[in-house]
Design a protein around this motif. Structure first.
Motif, short mmCIF file in Angstrom:
data_model
loop_
_atom_site.label_atom_id
_atom_site.label_comp_id
_atom_site.label_asym_id
_atom_site.label_seq_id
_atom_site.Cartn_x
_atom_site.Cartn_y
_atom_site.Cartn_z
N ILE A 298 -19.83 -42.54 -6.14
CA ILE A 298 -20.72 -42.12 -7.22
C ILE A 298 -22.08 -41.73 -6.65
CG2 ILE A 298 -22.00 -42.93 -9.24
CD1 ILE A 298 -19.58 -44.59 -9.97
N TYR A 299 -22.60 -42.53 -5.72
CA TYR A 299 -23.90 -42.24 -5.10
C TYR A 299 -23.87 -40.90 -4.37
CZ TYR A 299 -27.91 -42.59 -2.01
OH TYR A 299 -29.07 -42.34 -1.33
N LEU A 300 -22.82 -40.67 -3.58
CA LEU A 300 -22.72 -39.42 -2.84
C LEU A 300 -22.58 -38.22 -3.79
CD1 LEU A 300 -20.45 -40.50 0.13
CD2 LEU A 300 -22.91 -40.02 0.17
N LYS A 301 -21.85 -38.42 -4.88
CA LYS A 301 -21.70 -37.34 -5.86
C LYS A 301 -23.04 -37.01 -6.50
CE LYS A 301 -18.96 -36.05 -9.88
NZ LYS A 301 -17.94 -36.47 -10.83
N LEU A 302 -23.82 -38.02 -6.82
CA LEU A 302 -25.14 -37.78 -7.41
C LEU A 302 -26.07 -37.09 -6.42
CD1 LEU A 302 -25.71 -41.10 -9.39
CD2 LEU A 302 -25.23 -38.84 -10.31
N GLN A 303 -26.00 -37.48 -5.15
CA GLN A 303 -26.83 -36.85 -4.13
C GLN A 303 -26.46 -35.38 -3.95
OE1 GLN A 303 -29.52 -38.02 -2.58
NE2 GLN A 303 -29.32 -39.84 -3.84
#
Length: 142
Positions: A132-137
């Motif tokens: 999720i974090y990588l997708k948001l970044q």
């Protein structure tokens, strides 16, 4: 004891555990390289996300309710009785309706999760948060 209560609080949890176990065995080492998903796969992933949100919401509602102290002991004793293969249905019948709904939703979440390739998140939940974090970044940059 009524038949539907026996099914809901004895048969259903054992069935979910068996299906989740099979899902772990069959999908844990599945290839993660498939980016294309079918419509059914996308729908199932949506169901998993909705069930996860619903289980979180009902869990928070239980924590915020005032009758939580006694229910935790009853729920833990019921789960232990299930694990020992000697289920005590009287324990689960004494808890509130909200707690019963929470358990049904959690079992539905686990059941739907067993049919997705994200089943390995049960053992590595940090990878889900990382995804999720990588997708948001990535969305922030692009």
């Amino acid at each position: 004891m009524e038949m539907h209560q026996m099914f809901l609080w004895i048969v259903y949890p054992y069935t979910v555990v068996a299906i989740v176990g099979m899902g772990i065995v069959w999908r844990y080492d599945a290839s993660r390289g498939e980016e294309s998903r079918s419509t059914a796969g996308k729908f199932l992933l949506l169901v998993v996300k909705v069930m996860m949100a619903a289980s979180t919401a009902t869990g928070l509602a239980i924590v915020l309710s005032s009758s939580m102290a006694d229910e935790l002991v009853l729920l833990l004793r019921w789960l232990i009785s299930l694990a020992q293969l000697e289920p005590d249905i009287s324990l689960i019948l004494e808890i509130s309706v909200l707690s019963k709904i929470h358990f049904v939703v959690v079992f539905l979440f686990l059941l739907s999760l067993a049919f997705t390739k994200e089943i390995y998140y049960l053992f590595k939940p940090h990878q889900y948060l990382k995804k999720i974090y990588l997708k948001l970044q990535y969305e922030k940059r692009g």
